[in-house]
Design a protein around this motif. Structure first.
Motif, short mmCIF file in Angstrom:
data_model
loop_
_atom_site.label_atom_id
_atom_site.label_comp_id
_atom_site.label_asym_id
_atom_site.label_seq_id
_atom_site.Cartn_x
_atom_site.Cartn_y
_atom_site.Cartn_z
N ASN A 5 0.84 -1.18 0.00
CA ASN A 5 0.00 0.00 0.00
C ASN A 5 0.88 1.23 0.00
N ASP A 7 0.08 4.38 0.03
CA ASP A 7 -0.39 5.54 0.78
C ASP A 7 -0.21 5.39 2.28
N GLN A 9 -1.77 3.68 4.25
CA GLN A 9 -3.04 3.51 4.95
C GLN A 9 -3.21 2.04 5.32
N TYR A 10 -4.05 1.82 6.34
CA TYR A 10 -4.24 0.44 6.78
C TYR A 10 -4.98 -0.36 5.72
#
Length: 570
Positions: A5, A7, A9-10
């Motif tokens: 990922n 970004d 983010q989770y």
């Protein structure tokens, strides 16, 4: 392999640990082997259909196939590969769902013929960047009839640069015309062991800890679906602080303490209603969900029944020690009849629970009913007790000469005579009635002939060596020839058979049925039978059989004493 990922983010576990290669697929060895051989031998089918329950990897497998077909690798190789690199532009674009030549369609939201035509318009054009154009249609069974029809011709003879991959959870809803044009793969449910090991591996990669029992509970609750299991694992991680505990998972799922549920089941089969209610109250106070608890009791019933029928199943590695102990304890002391009764009542209780205004009250009533019923003897046990208790005697209110008595007596005579005939190769028999003749042929395994005699003819006259009968329209052409032959073999003489066509009289089978119904009616008047039928609402007499054999003296009094019959199964 974890999905990256950019970004920061989770990313949920189901996406983060989505398989990216054939080696990463769980529990689908047959599919992987078939596709691997097909790619290696350049025997690629033009259409595949993947079926299985939700969350076993159908769409993921479709993307891996698309990558295998189009991967160019670091060395820009010129053919499909069983080991897509995952780093070339084609592999990365397919994994992210943005490749221009790999089109994914959700048939659940785009079901019409216009949607399919829009896709098929591009089939004739060669791929832009990839080796093959790949069309992935998820939940393909949702397409309309017109959409399927529009797909058929292209699916049968697609261009060499096009591949179709379909995924569905409802394979029975896909038209046979589509299935016949595809190579089918059934993705299997993942076993509890496979899911447990997968979850344990992920917990290690995430730098977390978890109790083995907690992961076992999640693996069982996933019901064979990796995605469902990972969603539960995600939730358990959120509820924990670095250590996933069994108690946390039980509370999260609404699962009662397993040992308490075992105690509840033991109280149920023992008919201890007060202990059942006390146990249920305690579990509900601790957060047990009524529906989950009832489903757990259903599973325990199945587990114990299986252990009783197949004792080796107790050694199954998927069973916990407490489960094995319960099976050993109960399988020898509880009958299959009782377990079947409990199973049916619990299953009925699940539907009752769904419409109940207060679930816990409904569950109490369901378990009270089960506990009360489980402690009652079965009808067969009642009749056996009556049979063994010589102090109990019953007299019929109506003493009538029973037609079945005469019928069964004549059958018995014919059977005995036919056995004597078999003892001596030269011995011959004679028939005094059609029933004796039918019984003889039945004893000698002349099944088709016996059936025809009982069901397809009506006998008007019968004597030793002569039969006059009416034939039904469905009688076989060779019936008379076979009957002549078998009668001559049995009696040693030629028979004269006169046949008629027209209005059928009463067949032997109809007479037997009428006699049996009359006997059932007579037996239903017995005080004990009346009591049993009243106690078990909706029950009926299905089959009559003797519960004791008549000796010669009793046989001599047959006309004075009504035969005693009872139902084997109410």
């Amino acid at each position: 392999m974890a999905e990256e990922n950019s970004d920061n983010q989770y990313v949920v576990l189901a996406r983060k640990y989505r398989p990216q290669t054939f080696e990463d697929l769980l529990g689908q060895d047959a599919l992987v082997q078939t596709l691997t051989n097909a790619i290696k031998n350049n025997r690629l089918h033009h259409a595949y259909i993947l079926t299985g329950i939700r969350g076993v990897g159908k769409t993921t497998t479709a993307r891996i196939i698309a990558k295998a077909l189009n991967c160019i690798g670091p060395d820009a190789h010129d053919g499909p590969t069983v080991h897509p690199c995952g780093v070339c532009e084609n592999c990365k674009a397919i994994a992210e769902g943005r490749h221009i030549d790999v089109l994914e369609l959700d048939a659940a939201s785009r079901t019409g013929v216009d949607d399919i035509r829009e896709i098929l318009d591009g089939v004739r054009y060669k791929p832009t960047n990839a080796r093959y154009k790949v069309y992935i249609i998820d939940e393909v069974h949702m397409l309309s009839k017109s959409a399927f029809n529009a797909l058929l011709k292209t699916l049968e003879e697609p261009p060499s640069h096009v591949k179709f991959i379909f995924a569905t959870t409802e394979i029975r809803k896909v038209p046979v015309t589509v299935l016949s044009r595809c190579q089918r793969f059934d993705l299997q449910r993942l076993t509890v062991d496979t899911l447990f090991n997968h979850f344990k591996n992920i917990i290690g990669k995430e730098g977390l800890q978890a109790e083995d029992e907690a992961l076992q509970i999640i693996a069982k609750a996933a019901d064979g679906s990796c995605r469902d299991g990972l969603s539960l694992l995600d939730q358990a991680i959120s509820l924990s602080s670095g250590m996933i505990k069994t108690e946390t998972v039980k509370n999260m799922i609404g699962l009662a303490d397993r040992n308490q549920t075992f105690e509840l089941f033991e109280s149920l089969v023992a008919g201890k209603v007060d202990e059942v209610l006390k146990n249920l109250k305690e579990q509900y106070k601790n957060g047990a969900n009524p529906t989950t608890l009832l489903q757990d009791l259903v599973n325990i019933t199945h587990m114990v029944a299986k252990a009783k029928i197949v004792p080796s199943s107790i050694d199954d590695d998927n069973l916990a020690e407490s489960e094995k102990e319960l099976c050993r304890k109960l399988s020898g002391s509880i009958s299959i009849a009782i377990l079947s009764k409990i199973w049916q009542m619990l299953l009925k209780g699940i539907s009752e629970l769904a419409i109940a205004p207060v679930q816990i009250d409904a569950l109490e009533m369901i378990l009270i009913r089960v506990a009360y019923s489980a402690s009652l003897p079965t009808p067969f046990e009642i009749l056996n007790d009556v049979k063994k208790n010589s102090s109990l005697s019953f007299s019929a209110e109506k003493k009538t000469e029973s037609a079945p008595s005469v019928l069964f007596a004549s059958h018995a005579a014919a059977l005995a005579e036919s056995e004597n005939a078999a003892a001596g190769a030269e011995a011959k028999v004679s028939f005094k009635s059609p029933e004796e003749m039918a019984a003889y042929f039945e004893q000698h395994k002349k099944i088709l002939l016996t059936y025809a005699i009982k069901n397809d003819i009506a006998i008007q006259e019968f004597a030793d060596g002569f039969i006059k009968m009416t034939l039904s329209e469905k009688i076989s052409n060779d019936f008379i020839l076979n009957l002549h032959k078998e009668l001559e073999n049995a009696t040693g003489k030629a028979w004269k058979i006169e046949t008629l066509r027209g209005q059928m009289g009463q067949t032997m089978a109809a007479k037997e049925h009428a006699a049996e119904e009359a006997n059932k009616k007579s037996v239903s008047e017995y005080p004990l039978v009346k009591a049993i039928l009243a106690e078990f609402k909706g029950s009926k007499i299905d089959l009559l059989t003797r519960i004791k054999q008549l000796d010669e003296e009793e046989g001599a009094q047959l006309s004075d004493e009504p035969e005693t019959y009872f139902d084997e199964e109410l």
